[in-house]
Write an enzyme that holds these catalytic residues in place. Structure first.
Site, PDB file in Angstrom:
ATOM      1  N   ASN A 101     -32.361   5.021  18.696  1.00  0.00           N
ATOM      2  CA  ASN A 101     -31.404   4.556  19.693  1.00  0.00           C
ATOM      3  C   ASN A 101     -32.109   4.674  21.044  1.00  0.00           C
ATOM      4  O   ASN A 101     -32.290   5.780  21.567  1.00  0.00           O
ATOM      5  CB  ASN A 101     -30.133   5.408  19.655  1.00  0.00           C
ATOM      6  CG  ASN A 101     -29.101   4.966  20.676  1.00  0.00           C
ATOM      7  OD1 ASN A 101     -29.437   4.586  21.781  1.00  0.00           O
ATOM      8  ND2 ASN A 101     -27.832   5.040  20.300  1.00  0.00           N
ATOM      9  N   GLU A 129     -28.501   0.375  20.463  1.00  0.00           N
ATOM     10  CA  GLU A 129     -28.153   0.356  21.889  1.00  0.00           C
ATOM     11  C   GLU A 129     -29.232  -0.346  22.709  1.00  0.00           C
ATOM     12  O   GLU A 129     -29.688   0.161  23.734  1.00  0.00           O
ATOM     13  CB  GLU A 129     -27.881   1.771  22.415  1.00  0.00           C
ATOM     14  CG  GLU A 129     -26.429   2.180  22.260  1.00  0.00           C
ATOM     15  CD  GLU A 129     -26.017   3.306  23.196  1.00  0.00           C
ATOM     16  OE1 GLU A 129     -25.314   3.014  24.175  1.00  0.00           O
ATOM     17  OE2 GLU A 129     -26.389   4.455  22.933  1.00  0.00           O
ATOM     18  N   ASP A 158     -27.840   5.148  14.066  1.00  0.00           N
ATOM     19  CA  ASP A 158     -27.063   6.144  14.786  1.00  0.00           C
ATOM     20  C   ASP A 158     -25.660   6.169  14.187  1.00  0.00           C
ATOM     21  O   ASP A 158     -24.841   5.305  14.472  1.00  0.00           O
ATOM     22  CB  ASP A 158     -27.037   5.764  16.273  1.00  0.00           C
ATOM     23  CG  ASP A 158     -26.214   6.724  17.120  1.00  0.00           C
ATOM     24  OD1 ASP A 158     -25.647   7.680  16.560  1.00  0.00           O
ATOM     25  OD2 ASP A 158     -26.141   6.505  18.343  1.00  0.00           O
ATOM     26  N   ASN A 163     -23.488   8.655  14.622  1.00  0.00           N
ATOM     27  CA  ASN A 163     -22.566   9.345  15.523  1.00  0.00           C
ATOM     28  C   ASN A 163     -21.667  10.338  14.798  1.00  0.00           C
ATOM     29  O   ASN A 163     -20.506  10.549  15.172  1.00  0.00           O
ATOM     30  CB  ASN A 163     -21.745   8.348  16.343  1.00  0.00           C
ATOM     31  CG  ASN A 163     -22.357   8.102  17.721  1.00  0.00           C
ATOM     32  OD1 ASN A 163     -22.761   9.049  18.396  1.00  0.00           O
ATOM     33  ND2 ASN A 163     -22.460   6.852  18.118  1.00  0.00           N
ATOM     34  N   ASP A 184     -28.641  10.840  13.709  1.00  0.00           N
ATOM     35  CA  ASP A 184     -29.394   9.649  13.308  1.00  0.00           C
ATOM     36  C   ASP A 184     -29.955   9.889  11.903  1.00  0.00           C
ATOM     37  O   ASP A 184     -30.697  10.862  11.688  1.00  0.00           O
ATOM     38  CB  ASP A 184     -30.531   9.379  14.294  1.00  0.00           C
ATOM     39  CG  ASP A 184     -30.018   9.185  15.712  1.00  0.00           C
ATOM     40  OD1 ASP A 184     -29.748   8.031  16.078  1.00  0.00           O
ATOM     41  OD2 ASP A 184     -29.877  10.192  16.443  1.00  0.00           O
ATOM     42  N   ASP A 219     -31.614   9.464  25.161  1.00  0.00           N
ATOM     43  CA  ASP A 219     -31.009  10.695  24.662  1.00  0.00           C
ATOM     44  C   ASP A 219     -31.232  10.869  23.164  1.00  0.00           C
ATOM     45  O   ASP A 219     -30.881  11.914  22.605  1.00  0.00           O
ATOM     46  CB  ASP A 219     -29.519  10.782  25.006  1.00  0.00           C
ATOM     47  CG  ASP A 219     -28.741   9.515  24.686  1.00  0.00           C
ATOM     48  OD1 ASP A 219     -29.363   8.475  24.377  1.00  0.00           O
ATOM     49  OD2 ASP A 219     -27.498   9.550  24.765  1.00  0.00           O
ATOM     50  N   HIS A 220     -31.813   9.862  22.512  1.00  0.00           N
ATOM     51  CA  HIS A 220     -32.189   9.953  21.097  1.00  0.00           C
ATOM     52  C   HIS A 220     -33.710   9.910  20.957  1.00  0.00           C
ATOM     53  O   HIS A 220     -34.406   9.421  21.858  1.00  0.00           O
ATOM     54  CB  HIS A 220     -31.622   8.775  20.301  1.00  0.00           C
ATOM     55  CG  HIS A 220     -30.129   8.740  20.212  1.00  0.00           C
ATOM     56  ND1 HIS A 220     -29.446   8.981  19.039  1.00  0.00           N
ATOM     57  CD2 HIS A 220     -29.186   8.464  21.150  1.00  0.00           C
ATOM     58  CE1 HIS A 220     -28.139   8.857  19.259  1.00  0.00           C
ATOM     59  NE2 HIS A 220     -27.960   8.545  20.532  1.00  0.00           N
TER      60      HIS A 220
END
Length: 265
Positions: free
Chosen positions: A11, A38, A152, A154, A225, A254-255
């Protein structure tokens, strides 16, 4: 002799912002396929020319400013699907799902919703998508023996995937009992399994680091993930590597990239 198949999920939280990082990572690691989430870029502005110049092909499904998924490989991925085949309405016209075949392996790239809060309409949307995903993965797993659903999700599957103490997170979105039950049902119905847990039971392996709470701290992330692999591929899982070094780059996502390595005949 077996051949190595490496598929990465990442991501990137804006492909155009982090394109130099992605290109550098591709050059250094040479995966068979890279699944991006994303991307946050509509299709007309997807940086295809830059990727082609670096020797990479891509298929993509984007929208302006939000969501967006893509699959990159040295050769053009084939048999592309956009969205779910079984319940296309479940994503509500958001660009969250793309599938394609690379080197004989069927890949499904997923960016599933975060959910915001348990009393939010976004949480209900997340549940509907997971219900649709259960049907989708069951269908695709039956159709493609060599099948991987990555991305991802989540959701953190269990206490090993969140910071200690885990009890602190139990009521937080991404770690509620309801979400964990959705994630388990996806695997139960399809026969797919979390590749990392086939070979490694260690706690504290993370893929996402909240900008606000965790910054660059390497031991305070969450694992959200995943690579889910079909029964035929489960004995061929060799390694799952979390590339934490990218967190030291300027303006990192952030990933981090998570790479699944398979030994294929």
């Amino acid at each position: 002799m077996s051949a190595s198949f490496k598929v990465a999920t990442w991501n990137v939280n804006s492909l155009r912002l982090r394109l130099p990082q992605v290109l550098a990572w591709l050059q250094a690691n040479e995966p068979t396929a890279l699944l991006l989430q994303e991307t946050k870029v509509e299709d007309a502005l997807f940086p295809l020319a830059e990727l082609h110049a670096a020797g990479w092909q891509a298929v993509y499904h984007g929208q302006k400013s939000y969501n967006g998924v893509a699959i990159l490989a040295r050769t053009l991925p084939t048999d592309v699907q956009l969205g779910f085949t079984t319940k296309p309405e479940a994503t509500e016209n958001q660009s969250r799902v793309i599938g394609a075949t690379v080197a004989g392996v069927r890949l499904l790239n997923l960016y599933l919703p975060q959910g915001e809060a348990t009393d939010s309409p976004k949480f209900a949307f997340k549940e509907r998508i997971y219900q649709a995903l259960t049907t989708e993965l069951q269908t695709l797993a039956a159709q493609y023996p060599q099948f991987i659903a990555s991305g991802d999700y989540n959701i953190s599957a269990d206490e090993r995937d969140v910071p200690i103490p885990a009890k602190r997170a139990e009521k937080q979105v991404m770690f509620t009992p309801a979400e964990q039950s959705w994630f388990k049902q996806v695997q139960t119905a399809s026969g797919l399994r979390d590749a990392l847990r086939l070979i490694n039971q260690e706690a504290g392996i993370y893929s996402w680091y909240d900008y606000r709470m965790y910054g660059r701290a390497p031991h305070h992330g969450w694992r959200i993930d995943y690579h889910l692999v079909s029964p035929a591929l489960q004995p061929k899982v060799r390694n799952v590597v979390h590339h934490t070094a990218v967190r030291a780059l300027p303006q990192p996502s952030d990933h981090i990239p998570v790479v699944l390595e398979l030994d294929l005949a």
